[in-house]
Write a protein that holds these residues in place. Structure first.
Motif: not given
Length: 315
Positions: A76-82, A128-134
C-alpha cells in the motif's frame, strides 16, 4: 461477485476444521525473534477472515488477534507512492523483478548495476518507496500513510503499535545499512533517519484479519471499495500491485505459493497474510509461527487447503 451458496455452506461446515488442522503446523515454526517484540506473539494462534463484494463475511479461529502489518504495508505504500509520483518516477528508484534472495538481503545492491532495489516488496525497495511519499517531514508522511490505510480498511481507529515500532527501530542495523547504501547510490530521497522513521511506522500499523480482508477487498475490486462505492486507488496501480504480489509477495517462496495457492498475496513477519480472489473476495490471515522463508507456516497451509477445496487458483 459474492460467495456462492455452495461456498458458504462448505466454509461454514469445514473452515473451523481446516483451521484446526492447519494450526498443528505452527509447532514447526517460530515467531520472528529478530524483532524482539514480535517474539511475544502467541505461536499457535491462527485466524482467518473472508469478505465478499456484498459485505458478507466468514471467519474462523483467532481472527480477533491484533498484529502489525510489517511487510504487508509495502503493497500500500507502493500504491501511495505511485499515486504521489506516477510510474516513471517510482520505477527509476526500484525495479520490477524478483530477487531470489532473502527479503532483507542487500547483496544485489552492490553486485547489480545501477544499484537500485530489484522490487518494492523487499526491505531495500520498501525503504526507497518510503522516501517517495509526499509530505514536509516524516510525521506528515506517516500521517498520510495511516489515513490511507484507515480508508482502505474502513476503520478510522487503526493506529501504531509503538512497542513494535521502538523494537524495530532499536534493532534495525541491517535496514540502516541498506538505507545508507541506497543514499550513497543516489536512490534514497531525503535524510536516512527520517525515511527509516516512515518505514518503521508503516510496518508497525496494528490490524486484525478483518482489517486486512477489507484492504484486500479493495484490491480485489480494482481499487473501489464495494462496501462504500468509493474509488480509493486507480485501477492501473492496483494492477501493478497485484502483479508484484504474485511474483514477489511471499518473499522467495512466491513461486511455490503461486503454484500451491494461485492467488495474489503479501505476507509479513508478524504472521499476517493478505490475499484475495480477484473480483470476488478479500482475505486476511494471521498465524505468528513462521517457516524458514518468513511466511506463516499454518497460514500458508490453510490457504493451500481452501484454494484447493474451492478451486480458487487463478491458474
Amino acid at each position: 461477485m459474492s460467495f456462492t451458496e455452495q461456498e458458504v455452506e462448505l466454509l461454514s461446515r469445514q473452515l473451523p476444521l481446516w483451521v484446526e488442522a492447519s494450526k498443528v503446523r505452527s509447532a514447526y515454526g517460530k515467531t520472528a525473534s529478530y524483532i524482539p517484540e514480535l517474539a511475544k506473539a502467541p505461536q499457535h494462534a491462527l485466524g482467518i477472515h473472508l469478505i465478499d463484494t456484498t459485505g458478507t463475511a466468514v471467519s474462523s479461529g483467532d481472527c480477533s488477534l491484533s498484529f502489525t502489518m510489517q511487510s504487508i504495508s509495502k503493497v500500500f505504500t507502493l500504491i501511495l507512492a505511485l499515486m504521489d509520483n506516477g510510474e516513471e518516477a517510482v520505477f527509476q528508484k526500484v525495479g520490477m523483478e524478483p530477487t531470489g534472495d532473502n527479503f532483507n538481503s542487500m547483496l544485489k545492491l552492490e553486485l547489480v548495476r545501477p544499484g537500485i532495489p530489484f522490487n518494492p516488496l523487499i526491505n531495500a525497495g520498501a525503504i526507497a518507496i518510503s522516501s517517495l511519499i509526499h509530505g514536509k517531514d516524516s510525521a506528515e508522511k506517516s500521517s498520510r500513510i495511516l489515513s490511507f490505510f484507515q480508508a482502505l480498511a474502513g476503520n478510522d481507529t487503526l493506529t501504531y503499535d509503538m512497542d513494535v515500532y521502538r523494537s524495530e527501530s532499536d534493532t534495525a542495523n541491517l535496514n540502516r545499512s541498506m538505507a545508507y547504501l541506497l543514499k550513497d547510490n543516489g536512490v534514497l530521497e531525503g535524510q536516512v533517519e527520517e525515511v527509516l522513521d516512515v518505514y518503521f511506522h508503516h510496518c508497525s500499523i496494528q490490524v486484525t484479519c478483518s482489517d486486512l480482508a477489507r484492504m484486500a477487498l479493495v484490491l480485489a475490486n480494482n481499487g473501489t471499495d464495494p462496501v462504500t462505492g468509493v474509488t480509493l486507488i486507480p485501477r492501473r496501480y492496483v494492477q501493478i500491485a497485484k502483479t508484484f504480489m504474485i511474483t514477489c509477495g511471499m518473499y522467495n517462496a512466491s513461486g511455490e505459493f503461486a503454484i500451491q495457492v494461485g492467488l495474489p498475496a503479501k505476507s509479513g513477519v508478524s504472521g499476517g497474510i493478505l490475499t484475495m480472489v480477484p473480483g470476488r473476495l478479500g482475505i486476511g490471515v494471521v498465524g505468528p509461527a513462521l517457516n524458514v522463508k518468513g511466511n506463516s507456516i499454518a497460514g500458508v497451509h490453510l490457504l493451500e487447503t481452501i484454494s484447493r477445496e474451492l478451486d480458487w487458483s487463478l491458474f
